[in-house]
Design an enzyme around this catalytic site. Structure first.
Site, PDB file in Angstrom:
ATOM      1  N   GLU A  71       5.919  18.739  28.673  1.00 43.19           N
ATOM      2  CA  GLU A  71       7.215  18.788  28.681  1.00 43.19           C
ATOM      3  C   GLU A  71       8.198  20.562  28.620  1.00 43.19           C
ATOM      4  O   GLU A  71       8.960  20.091  29.483  1.00 43.19           O
ATOM      5  CB  GLU A  71       7.846  17.572  27.956  1.00 43.19           C
ATOM      6  CG  GLU A  71       7.190  16.121  27.792  1.00 43.19           C
ATOM      7  CD  GLU A  71       6.751  15.977  26.237  1.00 43.19           C
ATOM      8  OE1 GLU A  71       6.413  14.016  27.046  1.00 43.19           O
ATOM      9  OE2 GLU A  71       7.517  16.319  25.484  1.00 43.19           O
ATOM     10  N   GLY A  76       2.024  13.888  32.370  1.00 43.29           N
ATOM     11  CA  GLY A  76       0.853  14.299  31.755  1.00 43.29           C
ATOM     12  C   GLY A  76      -0.387  14.788  32.101  1.00 43.29           C
ATOM     13  O   GLY A  76      -0.921  14.696  32.873  1.00 43.29           O
TER      14      GLY A  76
END
EC number: 5.3.1.27
Length: 199
Positions: free
Chosen positions: A166, A102
């Protein structure tokens, strides 16, 4: 505390909580997935089917999502390895390393990308940060416009940590597999013959 908390301090989840949060997760995933550039994803998909083996690397929950993607790519007939597994061979020129972070700064993931680059492999990355070290190493980058896990109180997501990244990562990798499969005449039964039989 809301009605979900009892007088003794124990949390009691009620059906409305689940309904509301199912809607929250669904809407955030749908909104964020719609903002992912499909051309970026298409470039990544084309990298996957070039000659060479596919390796996947990610930390924590992102790594778990890439393990699921690796399973689907194996079903598709590709040779796929998960970085860090005891039987994973060395990556080499012509191979592809598929990575996700991320922040784009996760040290182990960036190190894996650097190692793969030195070996002459290609890099395809998923991240929220186009200016990150990971994005800079990649031959193909998909930007997922979700909050980073350290971005607490973000207006982008009410969910904890990197959950939205995610979740959308999973959806995007599933879309990649489906798109690759759509361009073949292979039946599901043939894919199933590659499914693990030592479970």
């Amino acid at each position: 505390m809301t009605q979900a908390a009892e007088a003794d301090g124990a949390v009691k989840v009620v059906g409305d909580d689940i309904t509301n949060n199912l809607s929250l997760v669904r809407d955030e995933v749908a909104d964020t997935a719609a903002k992912v550039d499909p051309e970026q994803v298409a470039v990544l998909a084309r990298q996957i089917v070039q000659p060479g083996r596919v390796f996947v690397a990610g930390a924590g929950r992102s790594g778990l999502v890439l393990r699921m993607a690796a399973m689907r790519l194996m079903h598709f007939g590709l040779t796929v390895h998960v970085a860090g597994d005891t039987t994973t061979p060395a990556i080499s020129a012509g191979d592809l390393l598929l990575v996700a972070s991320g922040s784009g700064t996760t040290s182990g993931v960036v190190k894996s990308a650097e190692t793969a680059k030195k070996a002459g492999a290609r890099i395809a990355a998923f991240t929220t940060n186009p200016d990150s070290p990971l994005a800079g190493l990649a031959d193909a980058v998909v930007i997922i416009p979700a909050a980073q896990k350290t971005d607490h109180g973000s207006h982008i997501s009410r969910q904890y940590a990197g959950s939205l990244f995610e979740q959308v990562l999973f959806v995007v990798t599933e879309a990649v597999f489906q798109s690759l499969w759509d361009h073949t005449e292979v039946e599901a039964e043939e894919l199933w013959t590659r499914h693990a039989n030592l479970e």
